[in-house]
Motif scaffolding. Structure first.
Motif, short mmCIF file in Angstrom:
data_model
loop_
_atom_site.label_atom_id
_atom_site.label_comp_id
_atom_site.label_asym_id
_atom_site.label_seq_id
_atom_site.Cartn_x
_atom_site.Cartn_y
_atom_site.Cartn_z
N LEU B 69 45.76 60.66 98.02
CA LEU B 69 44.42 60.42 98.55
C LEU B 69 44.48 60.15 100.05
N ILE B 70 45.41 59.30 100.45
CA ILE B 70 45.50 58.94 101.87
C ILE B 70 45.89 60.16 102.70
N SER B 71 46.83 60.96 102.19
CA SER B 71 47.26 62.12 102.99
C SER B 71 46.18 63.19 103.06
N GLU B 72 45.23 63.17 102.11
CA GLU B 72 44.07 64.09 102.19
C GLU B 72 43.19 63.75 103.39
N ASP B 76 47.77 62.49 110.48
CA ASP B 76 49.02 61.96 111.03
C ASP B 76 49.47 60.76 110.20
N MET B 77 50.31 61.03 109.21
CA MET B 77 50.73 59.97 108.30
C MET B 77 51.71 58.98 108.94
N SER B 78 52.15 59.30 110.16
CA SER B 78 53.09 58.39 110.81
C SER B 78 52.45 57.03 111.11
N VAL B 79 51.11 56.99 111.09
CA VAL B 79 50.45 55.68 111.32
C VAL B 79 50.79 54.70 110.20
N PHE B 80 51.22 55.24 109.05
CA PHE B 80 51.57 54.36 107.93
C PHE B 80 53.08 54.18 107.77
N ASP B 81 53.83 54.46 108.82
CA ASP B 81 55.29 54.34 108.74
C ASP B 81 55.73 52.96 108.26
N VAL B 112 62.69 57.75 95.30
CA VAL B 112 61.25 57.52 95.24
C VAL B 112 60.55 58.47 96.22
N THR B 113 59.27 58.72 95.94
CA THR B 113 58.49 59.54 96.87
C THR B 113 57.67 58.61 97.76
N GLY B 114 57.13 59.14 98.81
CA GLY B 114 56.27 58.32 99.68
C GLY B 114 56.92 57.99 101.01
N GLY B 115 58.21 58.32 101.17
CA GLY B 115 58.88 58.05 102.44
C GLY B 115 58.53 59.08 103.50
N ARG B 116 59.08 58.90 104.70
CA ARG B 116 58.82 59.85 105.79
C ARG B 116 59.65 61.12 105.61
N VAL B 117 60.82 60.96 104.99
CA VAL B 117 61.74 62.09 104.84
C VAL B 117 61.85 62.43 103.34
N GLU B 118 61.92 63.73 103.04
CA GLU B 118 62.08 64.15 101.65
C GLU B 118 63.39 63.59 101.08
N GLN B 275 38.91 43.33 105.65
CA GLN B 275 38.77 44.78 105.85
C GLN B 275 37.73 45.39 104.93
N LYS B 276 37.32 44.65 103.91
CA LYS B 276 36.28 45.16 103.00
C LYS B 276 34.96 45.32 103.74
N TYR B 277 34.85 44.62 104.87
CA TYR B 277 33.58 44.65 105.62
C TYR B 277 33.73 45.37 106.95
N ASN B 278 34.83 46.08 107.13
CA ASN B 278 35.07 46.81 108.38
C ASN B 278 34.81 48.29 108.13
N PRO B 279 33.74 48.86 108.74
CA PRO B 279 33.42 50.25 108.43
C PRO B 279 34.21 51.28 109.23
N PHE B 280 34.95 50.84 110.25
CA PHE B 280 35.69 51.80 111.09
C PHE B 280 37.18 51.43 111.07
N THR B 281 37.95 52.06 111.88
CA THR B 281 39.40 51.82 112.12
C THR B 281 40.29 52.10 110.89
N LEU B 282 41.56 52.01 111.16
CA LEU B 282 42.58 52.29 110.15
C LEU B 282 42.73 51.13 109.16
N GLY B 283 42.27 49.96 109.57
CA GLY B 283 42.46 48.74 108.77
C GLY B 283 42.08 48.88 107.30
N PRO B 284 40.88 49.36 106.97
CA PRO B 284 40.50 49.46 105.56
C PRO B 284 41.41 50.40 104.76
N LEU B 285 41.95 51.43 105.41
CA LEU B 285 42.86 52.34 104.69
C LEU B 285 44.17 51.63 104.38
N ALA B 286 44.68 50.92 105.40
CA ALA B 286 45.92 50.16 105.19
C ALA B 286 45.69 49.09 104.12
#
Lengths: 156, 324
Positions: B69-72, B76-81, B112-118, B275-286
């Motif tokens: 879902l997040i990668s959809e 730039d997934m590097s923000v979640f490194d 496990v999956t989900g890392g930066r490198v396969e 973050q439940k009340y933050n409508p912008f930024t990366l915070g709610p995704l994290a």
């Protein structure tokens, strides 16, 4: 310059349409992105989200209205431009500024508030009425600016 | 250009509706048997319908769904490194041990999956002893760990090299992160890991040198003082913590390791709740990623307690606060 008055008045009309339009485009775009996200998860929210998205669009209409009235007053719409002194032209320009500036800023803030309201509707669709009130409150100041500009342009 | 997360946050708001809150956790707890709990989760849409209904399949599927879902939504997934580095090092650890022992094992259980490198690339690097294709810090740690393992045969030493490198990279990624949630998470993760390592080292009587080697650098804690405190046991570590920003953790640490873990997880949840009340930024995704991790962890706990027929009380005292 002979037509400095006309140029100033035209600058006023253009500013009204331009800045209020920019604000609305930004606000509607922002709310649209949030709306798209909301309906991706729940398409039933479309009509509610659409109304919230449209709210920041009104400033652009207000700006256009003031621009039309101004153009009509200075005779540019009728084909025969009025003879205006620089002072008169400046007065038209100043009259247009409220909707130009307040339109720009209020549309941006209204867009952001609409996004927050879309968040509320996503979680609690039955609270649409209350959620809509928050961005609608921002509209008050756009309407006040519209009244100010319209009354000033008509009274010149 | 500043990244825009308006669309993604609006989608996440919709997804937050399906996160498990306390009432759903109560329903799960009220399932009398392990099988009943699995069926309850399947009814809630958990797991992959094409795979057998087992705890591991269900929990793995949910982790995968979260990252899909997040990668959809985020190009730039590097923000979640900050979240992904630990998975990379887990795979690196498994790959190095696999290369050292030369055993044939089921990869799906090791990596496990989900890392930066396969995982395949990590395994290949360890097998060929050429880590140049990995991120620089990981490559350096991998080479050092493999070298140490080959020379000493000491798996624990290999582990502390990689664990420390993982924590330090997470810490650096957190410091460089654009969002406060990610920064707070990284600092808390590293500080909590250091406290955990120091406590364990103290409990099993490890030397000061070993403990210092195992602790990751973290500006919020004086690792030398922490290592010295560890020599005198858990109470001394708790006493040291009382002088730091982690003073509230001291009581939990004195209580039990499980209480300390719960304290750490609850602190993260309380940090991300705004973050439940933050409508912008990366915070709610994290925050959503962390909320899902917390949810999966809680479900795992319930399932393993049910599988081992542990009393409900044992589950309740370990259950974390939920995000919603």
């Amino acid at each position: 310059m002979d037509n400095a008055g006309l140029i100033l008045a035209l600058a006023g009309a253009v500013s009204a349409a331009l800045f209020a339009g920019i604000g609305s485009a930004y606000g509607v775009g922002l709310a649209g992105r949030a709306g798209a996200g909301a309906i991706t998860e729940n398409p039933d929210l479309f009509s509610k989200v659409l109304i919230l998205q449209l709210l920041p669009g009104t400033q652009g209409i207000y700006g256009l209205l003031v621009a039309f009235v101004t153009l009509s007053q200075i005779g540019l719409l009728g084909g025969g431009a009025a003879e205006l002194t620089a002072g008169q032209g400046l007065m038209y320009l100043l009259s247009c500024l409220p909707i130009a500036v307040v339109g720009l800023i209020s549309a941006i803030y209204q867009g952001q508030t609409s996004v927050a309201a879309i968040g509320v509707v996503t979680k609690k669709p039955d609270q649409f009425g209350k959620a809509m009130l928050f961005p609608a409150m921002v509209e008050t100041y756009a309407i006040l600016a519209l009244l100010n500009s319209i009354l000033a342009v008509f009274s010149l | 250009m500043k990244k825009d997360y308006t669309y993604a946050v609006a989608r996440i708001r919709g997804r937050e509706m399906s996160l498990f809150g306390q009432p759903v956790m109560e329903q799960l707890l009220s399932c009398g048997t392990y099988e009943e709990a699995l069926r309850f989760l399947a009814d809630k849409g958990w797991g992959d319908p094409e795979k057998p209904l087992t705890a591991e399949n269900i929990l793995d599927a949910e982790t995968e769904k979260t990252w899909n879902l997040i990668s959809e939504m985020v190009k730039d997934m590097s923000v979640f490194d900050v979240f992904r580095i630990a998975d990379d090092y887990h795979n690196l650890k498994a790959a190095i041990k696999l290369a050292y022992t030369k055993k044939e094992m089921d990869r799906s259980r090791l990596f496990v999956t989900g890392g930066r490198v396969e995982a395949e690339a990590v395994e290949k690097a360890a097998r060929e002893r050429d880590f140049t294709g990995l991120p620089a810090d990981m490559a350096k740690a991998g080479a050092e760990a493999l070298d140490t393992l080959l020379h000493t045969g000491d798996g624990q030493l290999c582990d502390i090299i990689l664990d420390r490198a993982s924590l330090e990279e997470t810490y650096r990624a957190g410091k460089a992160a654009e969002d406060e949630v990610l920064r707070d998470y990284a600092v808390l993760t590293v500080a909590a890991a250091d406290i955990r390592i120091a406590t364990r080292c103290g409990r099993v009587g490890k030397s000061l040198d070993f403990t210092e080697r195992a602790l990751a650098d973290c500006a919020e804690l004086d690792t030398e003082a922490l290592a010295r405190a560890a020599l005198n046991g858990t109470d001394a570590v708790a006493e040291y913590l009382e002088k730091t920003a982690y003073a509230p953790a001291a009581e939990a640490l004195r209580q039990s390791p499980a209480a300390f873990e719960k304290w750490c997880d609850d602190l993260i949840i309380s940090h991300i709740r705004p973050q439940k009340y933050n409508p912008f930024t990366l915070g709610p995704l994290a925050a959503y990623i962390l909320a899902r991790r917390n949810e999966i962890k809680c479900v795992r706990m319930v399932l393993s307690c049910r599988q081992n027929s542990l009393p409900e009380e044992a589950i309740r005292e370990r259950l974390r606060e939920m995000y919603v």
